[in-house]
Design an enzyme around this catalytic site. Structure first.
Site, PDB file in Angstrom:
ATOM      1  N   HIS A  56       0.849  -1.196   0.000  1.00  0.00           N
ATOM      2  CA  HIS A  56       0.000   0.000   0.000  1.00  0.00           C
ATOM      3  C   HIS A  56       0.882   1.242   0.000  1.00  0.00           C
ATOM      4  O   HIS A  56       1.491   1.591   1.017  1.00  0.00           O
ATOM      5  CB  HIS A  56      -0.900  -0.020   1.239  1.00  0.00           C
ATOM      6  CG  HIS A  56      -1.910   1.081   1.308  1.00  0.00           C
ATOM      7  ND1 HIS A  56      -3.260   0.836   1.445  1.00  0.00           N
ATOM      8  CD2 HIS A  56      -1.773   2.422   1.309  1.00  0.00           C
ATOM      9  CE1 HIS A  56      -3.907   1.990   1.514  1.00  0.00           C
ATOM     10  NE2 HIS A  56      -3.020   2.974   1.427  1.00  0.00           N
ATOM     11  N   GLU A 209     -10.865   4.860   7.814  1.00  0.00           N
ATOM     12  CA  GLU A 209      -9.616   5.518   8.165  1.00  0.00           C
ATOM     13  C   GLU A 209      -9.891   6.677   9.121  1.00  0.00           C
ATOM     14  O   GLU A 209      -9.798   7.855   8.780  1.00  0.00           O
ATOM     15  CB  GLU A 209      -8.906   6.028   6.899  1.00  0.00           C
ATOM     16  CG  GLU A 209      -7.501   6.548   7.171  1.00  0.00           C
ATOM     17  CD  GLU A 209      -6.804   7.050   5.924  1.00  0.00           C
ATOM     18  OE1 GLU A 209      -5.718   7.626   6.067  1.00  0.00           O
ATOM     19  OE2 GLU A 209      -7.336   6.870   4.819  1.00  0.00           O
TER      20      GLU A 209
END
Length: 398
Positions: A56, A209
């Site tokens: 990522h 998130e």
């Protein structure tokens, strides 16, 4: 080439080790030919890993902090700053930043890297063309993958979603979305799954998130995977809100994730920087429940995420450094038992041909750390390394 008296962490062993802890490894060309216990088990000379896998990253945004400034814990301020900066991006400036990232990762010992590319409109961003060029130029050194990073609400427009999915398919990418407390979240996620199934695409989400316990995008994704009998890989990055939920709720979500075969990626640097207030010492650490996931057979990956941009103004593409912070944030001990988080686990999440386990016949793509035991993994001897690619030592390794 023979590498003598090395520790190979248990999660990376693809061979029967018995009681041995220290091994001699023989390389033959670009393959590992043999692994045998060392004559002396008393002292190792280093720790041997398979080459690292970055699950990522954001190589289109990196190295921009000097222009945009650091957001100091405000995720949505960082998004806004990067959106304004993106308007001035060119193919030339993108290439300079993206290639710098690849060089950093390569010299640190990374063999594969998945980057998210900002994709906020139906039209393909200019970063995609730059990425495709670099993917060809780096073929045979770094295996490069990309994910379209699109706000989930964009998929409410059926035509826009179809256009994005078709272009992602053409370019050999992964379909992605930013998911956080969206209105009508299940319906919009369902649309993303529809597109992935129609076009044969894997999925990779930025999900939950934040530190809002009411964010349950991860649960919705796991439920959809099972309801749709979705067969392609599904990766979920961040999952920070899981850390704020009651144990019973979080454990139920993780059980759903394990049953759905999801891959979870934790991002220690950016999440520690962005989560929690800046006017006092932050108590929540902003990292997902790695231990609880592992208890259900779901081994999380650790990844770099942002480097020197508004989201995280520091850092590099050294995954061993990222691993060290993850060990401290999530209390991953013994540390050597978690080294699959930057090798085996991300290799599976990205669907790589080699799962990263070291065994006779595997690629001789290796990273030899000077650390002689787990207590030296975090520190100077953990940072000192020799990178071996296709059986040859990379001259400019750290």
């Amino acid at each position: 080439m023979k590498l003598e008296a090395l520790r190979i962490p248990a999660p990376l062993r693809g061979f029967a080790a018995g009681d041995a802890q220290v091994f001699d490894v023989t390389l033959d060309g670009d393959k590992v030919a043999a692994i045998v216990p060392s004559a002396s088990q008393a002292q190792a000379r280093g720790t041997l890993l398979s080459a690292l896998v970055e699950a990522h990253a954001h190589i289109d945004k990196n190295y921009t902090v000097q222009e945009v400034g650091a957001a100091q814990g405000n995720l949505f301020a960082a998004i806004e700053r990067m959106e304004k900066h993106r308007a001035g991006w060119s193919g030339e400036t993108l290439r300079l930043r993206m290639e710098r990232a690849l060089q950093d990762a390569w010299q640190s010992g990374t063999r594969a890297l998945r980057t998210h590319i900002d994709w906020v409109q139906p039209e393909a961003p200019i970063a995609l063309a730059v990425f495709e060029t670099l993917r060809e130029e780096w073929r045979g050194r770094l295996e490069l993958q990309f994910v379209s990073l699109t706000p989930l609400d964009v998929f409410a427009d059926l035509a826009a979603g179809e256009r994005i999915a078709k272009e992602v398919k053409r370019a050999g990418g992964v379909l992605g979305a930013f998911v956080y407390r969206n209105e009508g979240i299940v319906h919009k996620l369902g649309r993303v799954f529809d597109l992935a199934q129609q076009h044969g695409l894997s999925l990779d989400f930025h999900v939950d998130e934040g530190l809002d316990a009411e964010a349950t995008g991860l649960r919705s994704i796991a439920q959809l995977v099972r309801a749709r009998d979705f067969k392609h890989n599904v990766v979920c990055g961040h999952c920070c809100s899981l850390s704020m939920q009651d144990d019973a709720v979080a454990n139920e979500t993780l059980a759903l994730c394990a049953g759905a075969g999801l891959h979870i990626v934790a991002l220690p640097t950016t999440n520690l920087y962005l989560q929690g207030a800046w006017d006092r010492t932050p108590v929540p650490r902003g990292i997902t429940r790695i231990h609880e996931a592992a208890a259900r057979g779901l081994r999380a990956s650790l990844a770099t995420d942002n480097v020197q941009d508004a989201f995280y103004p520091y850092g590099s593409y050294d995954l061993v450094e990222t691993f060290g912070l993850g060990v401290q944030m999530a209390h991953l001990a013994p540390a050597s038992d978690w080294l699959d988080a930057i090798t085996v686990s991300p290799a599976k999440a990205l669907g790589l041909a080699w799962d990263g386990r070291i065994a006779p016949g595997c690629p001789a793509d290796l990273v030899l750390l000077a650390a002689t035991d787990e207590h030296e993994l975090i520190g100077p001897r953990g940072r000192e390394r020799t990178v071996i690619r296709a059986g040859r030592i990379l001259e400019k390794s750290l």
